[in-house]
Design a protein around this motif. Structure first.
Motif, PDB file in Angstrom:
ATOM      1  N   PHE A  68       0.863  -1.186   0.000  1.00 43.42           N
ATOM      2  CA  PHE A  68       0.000   0.000   0.000  1.00 43.42           C
ATOM      3  C   PHE A  68       0.901   1.238   0.000  1.00 43.42           C
ATOM      4  O   PHE A  68       1.317   1.718   1.059  1.00 43.42           O
ATOM      5  CB  PHE A  68      -0.914   0.010   1.234  1.00 43.42           C
ATOM      6  CG  PHE A  68      -2.096   0.929   1.091  1.00 43.42           C
ATOM      7  CD1 PHE A  68      -3.333   0.440   0.705  1.00 43.42           C
ATOM      8  CD2 PHE A  68      -1.973   2.295   1.317  1.00 43.42           C
ATOM      9  CE1 PHE A  68      -4.426   1.285   0.561  1.00 43.42           C
ATOM     10  CE2 PHE A  68      -3.050   3.141   1.171  1.00 43.42           C
ATOM     11  CZ  PHE A  68      -4.278   2.629   0.802  1.00 43.42           C
ATOM     12  N   PRO A  69       1.240   1.795  -1.177  1.00 44.97           N
ATOM     13  CA  PRO A  69       2.068   3.013  -1.212  1.00 44.97           C
ATOM     14  C   PRO A  69       1.295   4.178  -0.611  1.00 44.97           C
ATOM     15  O   PRO A  69       0.241   4.561  -1.105  1.00 44.97           O
ATOM     16  CB  PRO A  69       2.320   3.214  -2.713  1.00 44.97           C
ATOM     17  CG  PRO A  69       1.216   2.492  -3.402  1.00 44.97           C
ATOM     18  CD  PRO A  69       0.840   1.346  -2.514  1.00 44.97           C
ATOM     19  N   TYR A  70       1.848   4.735   0.470  1.00 53.39           N
ATOM     20  CA  TYR A  70       1.092   5.670   1.296  1.00 53.39           C
ATOM     21  C   TYR A  70       1.573   7.119   1.171  1.00 53.39           C
ATOM     22  O   TYR A  70       0.772   8.046   1.136  1.00 53.39           O
ATOM     23  CB  TYR A  70       1.189   5.209   2.752  1.00 53.39           C
ATOM     24  CG  TYR A  70       0.269   5.904   3.709  1.00 53.39           C
ATOM     25  CD1 TYR A  70      -1.115   5.794   3.600  1.00 53.39           C
ATOM     26  CD2 TYR A  70       0.785   6.702   4.741  1.00 53.39           C
ATOM     27  CE1 TYR A  70      -1.955   6.447   4.492  1.00 53.39           C
ATOM     28  CE2 TYR A  70      -0.053   7.342   5.639  1.00 53.39           C
ATOM     29  CZ  TYR A  70      -1.414   7.222   5.506  1.00 53.39           C
ATOM     30  OH  TYR A  70      -2.250   7.857   6.384  1.00 53.39           O
ATOM     31  N   ARG A  71       2.881   7.314   1.120  1.00 56.90           N
ATOM     32  CA  ARG A  71       3.456   8.653   0.972  1.00 56.90           C
ATOM     33  C   ARG A  71       4.672   8.566   0.064  1.00 56.90           C
ATOM     34  O   ARG A  71       5.269   7.491  -0.104  1.00 56.90           O
ATOM     35  CB  ARG A  71       3.874   9.229   2.324  1.00 56.90           C
ATOM     36  CG  ARG A  71       2.721   9.521   3.275  1.00 56.90           C
ATOM     37  CD  ARG A  71       1.914  10.711   2.796  1.00 56.90           C
ATOM     38  NE  ARG A  71       0.901  11.092   3.774  1.00 56.90           N
ATOM     39  CZ  ARG A  71      -0.346  10.642   3.780  1.00 56.90           C
ATOM     40  NH1 ARG A  71      -0.723   9.780   2.833  1.00 56.90           N
ATOM     41  NH2 ARG A  71      -1.210  11.036   4.685  1.00 56.90           N
ATOM     42  N   CYS A  72       5.060   9.696  -0.528  1.00 57.49           N
ATOM     43  CA  CYS A  72       6.229   9.719  -1.399  1.00 57.49           C
ATOM     44  C   CYS A  72       6.857  11.103  -1.401  1.00 57.49           C
ATOM     45  O   CYS A  72       6.210  12.102  -1.064  1.00 57.49           O
ATOM     46  CB  CYS A  72       5.855   9.298  -2.822  1.00 57.49           C
ATOM     47  SG  CYS A  72       4.668  10.402  -3.627  1.00 57.49           S
ATOM     48  N   THR A  73       8.130  11.148  -1.768  1.00 54.68           N
ATOM     49  CA  THR A  73       8.832  12.415  -1.935  1.00 54.68           C
ATOM     50  C   THR A  73      10.019  12.182  -2.855  1.00 54.68           C
ATOM     51  O   THR A  73      10.401  11.036  -3.115  1.00 54.68           O
ATOM     52  CB  THR A  73       9.294  12.990  -0.580  1.00 54.68           C
ATOM     53  OG1 THR A  73       9.747  14.330  -0.765  1.00 54.68           O
ATOM     54  CG2 THR A  73      10.424  12.159   0.005  1.00 54.68           C
ATOM     55  N   GLU A  74      10.605  13.261  -3.369  1.00 55.96           N
ATOM     56  CA  GLU A  74      11.757  13.168  -4.258  1.00 55.96           C
ATOM     57  C   GLU A  74      12.877  14.026  -3.689  1.00 55.96           C
ATOM     58  O   GLU A  74      12.641  15.154  -3.257  1.00 55.96           O
ATOM     59  CB  GLU A  74      11.385  13.642  -5.670  1.00 55.96           C
ATOM     60  CG  GLU A  74      12.453  13.363  -6.717  1.00 55.96           C
ATOM     61  CD  GLU A  74      12.028  13.762  -8.122  1.00 55.96           C
ATOM     62  OE1 GLU A  74      11.369  12.945  -8.792  1.00 55.96           O
ATOM     63  OE2 GLU A  74      12.350  14.888  -8.541  1.00 55.96           O
ATOM     64  N   ASN A  75      14.125  13.472  -3.667  1.00 57.93           N
ATOM     65  CA  ASN A  75      15.242  14.221  -3.095  1.00 57.93           C
ATOM     66  C   ASN A  75      16.045  14.924  -4.183  1.00 57.93           C
ATOM     67  O   ASN A  75      15.672  14.904  -5.356  1.00 57.93           O
ATOM     68  CB  ASN A  75      16.126  13.307  -2.241  1.00 57.93           C
ATOM     69  CG  ASN A  75      16.812  12.226  -3.072  1.00 57.93           C
ATOM     70  OD1 ASN A  75      16.779  12.253  -4.303  1.00 57.93           O
ATOM     71  ND2 ASN A  75      17.448  11.278  -2.405  1.00 57.93           N
ATOM     72  N   ILE A  76      17.179  15.523  -3.777  1.00 60.06           N
ATOM     73  CA  ILE A  76      17.967  16.314  -4.726  1.00 60.06           C
ATOM     74  C   ILE A  76      18.618  15.440  -5.786  1.00 60.06           C
ATOM     75  O   ILE A  76      19.028  15.934  -6.830  1.00 60.06           O
ATOM     76  CB  ILE A  76      19.042  17.140  -3.990  1.00 60.06           C
ATOM     77  CG1 ILE A  76      19.956  16.218  -3.162  1.00 60.06           C
ATOM     78  CG2 ILE A  76      18.397  18.190  -3.106  1.00 60.06           C
ATOM     79  CD1 ILE A  76      21.102  16.954  -2.510  1.00 60.06           C
ATOM     80  N   ASN A  77      18.751  14.127  -5.524  1.00 62.29           N
ATOM     81  CA  ASN A  77      19.298  13.205  -6.517  1.00 62.29           C
ATOM     82  C   ASN A  77      18.251  12.732  -7.517  1.00 62.29           C
ATOM     83  O   ASN A  77      18.540  11.880  -8.353  1.00 62.29           O
ATOM     84  CB  ASN A  77      19.915  11.984  -5.819  1.00 62.29           C
ATOM     85  CG  ASN A  77      21.022  12.363  -4.867  1.00 62.29           C
ATOM     86  OD1 ASN A  77      21.729  13.329  -5.109  1.00 62.29           O
ATOM     87  ND2 ASN A  77      21.172  11.616  -3.788  1.00 62.29           N
ATOM     88  N   GLU A  78      17.013  13.256  -7.376  1.00 61.18           N
ATOM     89  CA  GLU A  78      15.867  12.819  -8.170  1.00 61.18           C
ATOM     90  C   GLU A  78      15.509  11.358  -7.879  1.00 61.18           C
ATOM     91  O   GLU A  78      14.895  10.683  -8.700  1.00 61.18           O
ATOM     92  CB  GLU A  78      16.103  13.021  -9.671  1.00 61.18           C
ATOM     93  CG  GLU A  78      16.276  14.477 -10.062  1.00 61.18           C
ATOM     94  CD  GLU A  78      16.379  14.671 -11.565  1.00 61.18           C
ATOM     95  OE1 GLU A  78      15.475  14.196 -12.279  1.00 61.18           O
ATOM     96  OE2 GLU A  78      17.359  15.279 -12.016  1.00 61.18           O
ATOM     97  N   ASP A  79      15.945  10.876  -6.685  1.00 57.92           N
ATOM     98  CA  ASP A  79      15.496   9.560  -6.232  1.00 57.92           C
ATOM     99  C   ASP A  79      14.092   9.688  -5.675  1.00 57.92           C
ATOM    100  O   ASP A  79      13.742  10.693  -5.042  1.00 57.92           O
ATOM    101  CB  ASP A  79      16.423   9.019  -5.137  1.00 57.92           C
ATOM    102  CG  ASP A  79      17.827   8.758  -5.654  1.00 57.92           C
ATOM    103  OD1 ASP A  79      17.957   8.516  -6.864  1.00 57.92           O
ATOM    104  OD2 ASP A  79      18.775   8.798  -4.852  1.00 57.92           O
ATOM    105  N   LEU A  80      13.272   8.664  -5.891  1.00 57.83           N
ATOM    106  CA  LEU A  80      11.910   8.633  -5.366  1.00 57.83           C
ATOM    107  C   LEU A  80      11.897   7.776  -4.102  1.00 57.83           C
ATOM    108  O   LEU A  80      12.318   6.619  -4.119  1.00 57.83           O
ATOM    109  CB  LEU A  80      10.944   8.051  -6.396  1.00 57.83           C
ATOM    110  CG  LEU A  80       9.493   7.870  -5.929  1.00 57.83           C
ATOM    111  CD1 LEU A  80       8.850   9.228  -5.671  1.00 57.83           C
ATOM    112  CD2 LEU A  80       8.689   7.090  -6.964  1.00 57.83           C
ATOM    113  N   ILE A  81      11.421   8.352  -2.997  1.00 51.54           N
ATOM    114  CA  ILE A  81      11.316   7.629  -1.731  1.00 51.54           C
ATOM    115  C   ILE A  81       9.837   7.378  -1.461  1.00 51.54           C
ATOM    116  O   ILE A  81       9.030   8.324  -1.458  1.00 51.54           O
ATOM    117  CB  ILE A  81      11.948   8.417  -0.576  1.00 51.54           C
ATOM    118  CG1 ILE A  81      13.428   8.685  -0.873  1.00 51.54           C
ATOM    119  CG2 ILE A  81      11.806   7.659   0.729  1.00 51.54           C
ATOM    120  CD1 ILE A  81      13.723  10.033  -1.445  1.00 51.54           C
TER     121      ILE A  81
END
Length: 509
Positions: free
Chosen positions: A382-395
């Motif tokens: 169940f993907p609940y939250r997400c964000t993107e860092n300065i490396n353009e990695d998706l968390i």
């Protein structure tokens, strides 16, 4: 004329008395003196001479009237001719306008035809892509079926060794029970897309769960030294519970009730109310994420829609994502797309199977790509939250159970990079939100363990902030503002702003 008239009258005789000349005029006819006796009491009785004079006097009047009639007739003819000329000009102009409009309609229809052809071509290409994907999946399935068939054919050859395996299992269980009595140490849980064959290296293992015995456990003494220190800059209690937060600039933030349909509030860092937005349609907002441009993306899980919240407080609809329900959302580094956590159910229900994914879409709702089966294996729980860092990695925060979850990290090509499942193998990791600061540091709220996890941009655990040591329990929403302060909301309605949480990281770097 008088002689001519007299000559004519000289030859006229009375129609009633033969041989009598007419001398009078009455009742519209000429009469003689004998007939005059019978007309003596008529008002129109007069002599012929008198009648002649009257006619002569009335001729100029009739001539004048005739001239007026002639002039009026000439005017009417002129007007009619002018009207004919005007009508002719208007008819010409109307023909030109009609032709122009017809040509405009023809051009518009040609544009529609071109657009329909282009749209049909795109849909055809999309259908072809889907069909090719289905064909590839069918080929993969056929290969798997063939492998299963091969395994089934080999099963009879395993019967002789089955009893030996059972004995080995029983011995292993007994040995495990003895070991657990002496030293209970269960193995860490690792995100499924990471192969166990990659784990022997200590660096990779630390990247996934932190080093097992390096003192990073929740209950170790490590959490009481310099590495756990931070400063609480502001702390206050809000009037509602279970609220989310999204900072706006440096000293303001949006507060919103999560999944309940209440009003949205803009507050200052001192708890002052700046603005209240009435949620008259009772939208069930799950996540608000403010961008660098001071606008915010909003997920409405009930209406399956994405909205934009302006700094002025105006809430505008942007696009729908039905049949999926949107949960987490974040913009990409470029600001031209957004990542959205999608599920085909409107609330988290543990162990309820369904389709889930994380999709990248344009700011107008066109899908760019999606992550549904990381590494080609199991999909998100169940993907609940997400964000993107300065490396353009998706968390991505992936919830597994009510009090258990994991972190997936994908690189900018959407390939699995690493994962994180907490600091302790004997305590379930319960992530509820994630964000990154301007230096790419990953910040995770751990609800059940009352902690904030600080990870390096590469996903390595660097610091653990135990919030329960400060009387703060069950952190829900976490976000950073323009000055990298962390804003945290808790289940009981507390709001806290912390600073100086990365000093040790800066010293290391």
């Amino acid at each position: 004329m008088d002689g001519h008239l007299s000559a004519r009258l000289g030859t006229v005789r009375c129609s009633n008395h033969r041989g009598q000349r007419p001398e009078y005029f009455c009742c519209g006819q000429l009469i003689c003196s004998l007939c005059q006796v019978g007309h003596s009491n008529h008002k129109s009785l007069c002599t012929i001479e008198t009648k002649r004079n009257d006619i002569q006097e009335s001729v100029p009047y009739f001539l004048t009237k005739l001239g007026e009639v002639r002039a009026n007739t000439d005017r009417q003819i002129s007007n009619y001719e002018s009207m004919l000329e005007r009508n002719s000009r208007e008819q010409t102009n109307n023909k030109k306008n009609i032709h122009k409009r017809i040509q405009g309609v023809i051009d518009y229809l040609k544009k529609i035809e071109s657009s329909l052809k282009e749209d049909c071509q795109k849909r055809h290409e999309k259908v072809s892509e889907i069909l090719n994907k289905i064909i590839d999946e069918c080929k993969t399935t056929l290969i798997e079926v063939q492998q299963i068939k091969t395994c089934c054919e080999r099963i009879p050859s395993f019967n002789s060794a089955l009893e030996t395996v059972r004995v080995g299992v029983r011995v292993n269980q007994q040995m495990g029970e003895l070991d657990s009595k002496d030293n209970h140490q269960p193995q860490p849980q690792i995100p499924e897309f990471i192969s166990p064959h990659n784990l022997p290296g200590n660096g990779l293992l630390r990247k996934i769960i932190g080093t097992m015995n390096d003192g990073l456990d929740m209950d170790s003494d490590w959490t009481t030294d310099e590495n756990e220190k931070f400063e609480i800059k502001e702390k206050f209690e809000w009037k509602q519970k279970r609220i989310g937060i999204s900072p706006l600039g440096r000293d303001r933030a949006w507060l919103y009730p999560m999944d309940t349909g209440g009003n949205i509030f803009l507050i200052s860092h001192k708890r002052g109310l700046v603005k209240e937005i009435k949620n008259e349609k009772h939208r069930k907002i799950e996540k608000i994420y403010t961008t660098n441009r001071m606008n915010a993306w909003v997920t409405d899980i009930e209406k399956c829609s994405i909205k934009v919240l302006r700094e002025t407080g105006e809430l505008q609809h942007r696009f729908h994502v039905a049949p999926f329900h949107p949960f987490g959302i974040c913009p990409t580094k470029s600001g031209e797309e957004v990542w959205i956590c999608l599920a085909d159910k409107s609330s988290f229900i543990p162990e309820l199977k369904g389709r889930t994914m994380v999709a990248k879409m344009t700011t107008f709702g066109e899908k760019v790509c999606e992550i549904e089966s990381p590494g080609g294996k199991t999909h998100f729980t169940f993907p609940y939250r997400c964000t993107e860092n300065i490396n353009e990695d998706l968390i991505v925060v992936d919830r597994i159970k009510e009090t258990k979850g994991q972190i997936f990290i994908f690189d900018k090509s959407c390939q699995p990079k690493c994962g994180y499942i907490g600091t302790s193998v004997d305590r379930e990791f319960d992530p509820r939100d994630v964000c990154c600061n301007s230096k790419g540091i990953i910040i995770i709220s751990d609800y059940s363990n009352h902690a904030i996890h600080i990870l390096s941009p590469d996903g390595v655990l660097e610091k653990l902030l135990k919030m329960d040591a400060h009387g703060l329990f069950k952190p829900l929403s976490v976000a950073t503002d323009a000055s990298d302060k962390i804003w945290i909301t808790f289940d009981d309605g507390n709001v806290t702003i912390i600073v100086n949480y990365v000093n040790c990281l800066e010293k290391k770097s």
